[in-house]
Design an enzyme around this catalytic site. Structure first.
Site, PDB file in Angstrom:
ATOM      1  N   ASP A  53      -3.297   2.513  -5.796  1.00  0.00           N
ATOM      2  CA  ASP A  53      -2.091   2.480  -4.961  1.00  0.00           C
ATOM      3  C   ASP A  53      -1.977   1.240  -4.073  1.00  0.00           C
ATOM      4  OD1 ASP A  53      -4.126   3.100  -3.210  1.00  0.00           O
ATOM      5  OD2 ASP A  53      -2.913   4.469  -2.021  1.00  0.00           O
ATOM      6  N   GLU A  54      -2.663   0.175  -4.440  1.00  0.00           N
ATOM      7  CA  GLU A  54      -2.607  -1.049  -3.627  1.00  0.00           C
ATOM      8  C   GLU A  54      -2.580  -2.291  -4.491  1.00  0.00           C
ATOM      9  OE1 GLU A  54      -5.458  -1.678  -0.350  1.00  0.00           O
ATOM     10  OE2 GLU A  54      -6.014   0.401  -0.722  1.00  0.00           O
TER      11      GLU A  54
ATOM     12  N   ASP B 166       0.855  -1.191   0.000  1.00  0.00           N
ATOM     13  CA  ASP B 166       0.000   0.000   0.000  1.00  0.00           C
ATOM     14  C   ASP B 166       0.890   1.241   0.000  1.00  0.00           C
ATOM     15  OD1 ASP B 166      -1.981   1.854   0.305  1.00  0.00           O
ATOM     16  OD2 ASP B 166      -2.545   1.252   2.339  1.00  0.00           O
TER      17      ASP B 166
HETATM   18 MG   LIG Z   1      -2.417   4.012   0.236  1.00  0.00          MG
END
Ligand SMILES: [Mg+2]
Length: 266
Positions: free
Chosen positions: A111-112, A13
């Site tokens: 973003d993961e 993350d």
């Molecule tokens: Mg994040």
């Protein structure tokens, strides 16, 4: 006889991602509180905060907050509009690195991502790989991430959220139940504000409380979701890292813990 291989799953993350991309492009932002979102118009602006960097969070600013409130908390912060083309470009570079290290790769938001790293064969080796991945992302893309490693996606995702920013949390199979039990119920996959409020009314405070609660009562309160909650609270998650190209739509179990759609600040 078939020997079942131990699963080792990593969840990566990126830290305060939108803000981190802006900081990377504009060195003059270094050390400043940075808030991404609508124009605050000197406190009169409408709309909300998309992402706040960690410096801005020290002022109590967080994503989802009205931008006017953020402005009143810290008028001196750098307020910037959302620049998706930049974030997608940086994310693509990061995901390329992750894919290289993965047996199986699944991006779940900008973003993961989950990566299956079972071929590392031990949690120690997986931790070494995680350290290398963190280094490579920082050197190549100049953003940071937090990583969680666990025996399944549920534990890995919960672990990546445990220490932020720049965290690395490793939860071995035998530690999973104790790790989860102590966390507040809101930290369980898929538990949003609404569910959490209902759980609190049942006297449930922790994930352990959910695990120990009568499953039929949860079922009568939440329907099928109640059964699922009970299952997840035991740390059980059989779902596979599903090979994917680009961002996949995600099931209810794989959304951000904050419950905020499109949250990029966790
Ligand atoms: Mg994040």
């Amino acid at each position: 006889m078939q020997v079942l291989r131990m699963r080792i799953i990593m969840h990566v993350d990126l830290d305060a991602f939108f803000a981190a991309c802006e900081e990377r492009e504009r060195p003059e932002l270094k050390g400043l509180p940075v808030v991404i979102g609508h124009d605050p118009e000197k406190g009169k602006g409408r709309g909300v905060v998309s992402t706040a960097n960690y410096k801005a969070r020290e002022y109590g600013i967080h994503s989802g907050m009205p931008i006017s409130k953020a402005y009143s908390l810290c008028p001196a912060a750098a307020f910037l509009p959302v620049n998706f083309p930049l974030y997608y470009r940086v994310a693509e570079g990061v995901m390329k690195i992750l894919r290289k290290h993965a047996d199986k790769f699944q991006q779940i938001s900008i973003d993961e991502a989950f990566i299956d790293i079972s071929s590392a064969e031990s949690f120690e080796k997986a931790a070494e790989a995680a350290a290398r991945i963190k280094q490579e992302i920082e050197t190549t893309e100049n953003v940071t991430c937090s990583i969680g490693i666990g025996p399944n996606k549920l534990i890995a995702k919960t672990a990546s959220d445990f220490q932020k920013p720049q965290g690395l949390t490793i939860i071995k199979p035998e530690e999973a139940q104790a790790f989860l039990s102590a966390l507040p119920s809101r930290k369980l996959y898929g538990v949003g504000e609404k569910t959490d409020k209902a759980l609190k009314e049942l006297g449930i405070e922790t994930i352990g409380d959910i695990a120990n609660f009568d499953v039929q009562m949860l079922q009568s309160m939440f329907g099928r979701w109640g059964t699922e909650l009970h299952f997840l609270a035991q740390g059980l998650d059989e779902s596979e890292v599903e090979e994917s190209e680009g961002i996949q739509s995600v099931g209810r179990n794989h959304r951000c813990n904050s419950g905020r759609p499109g949250c990029n600040s966790c």
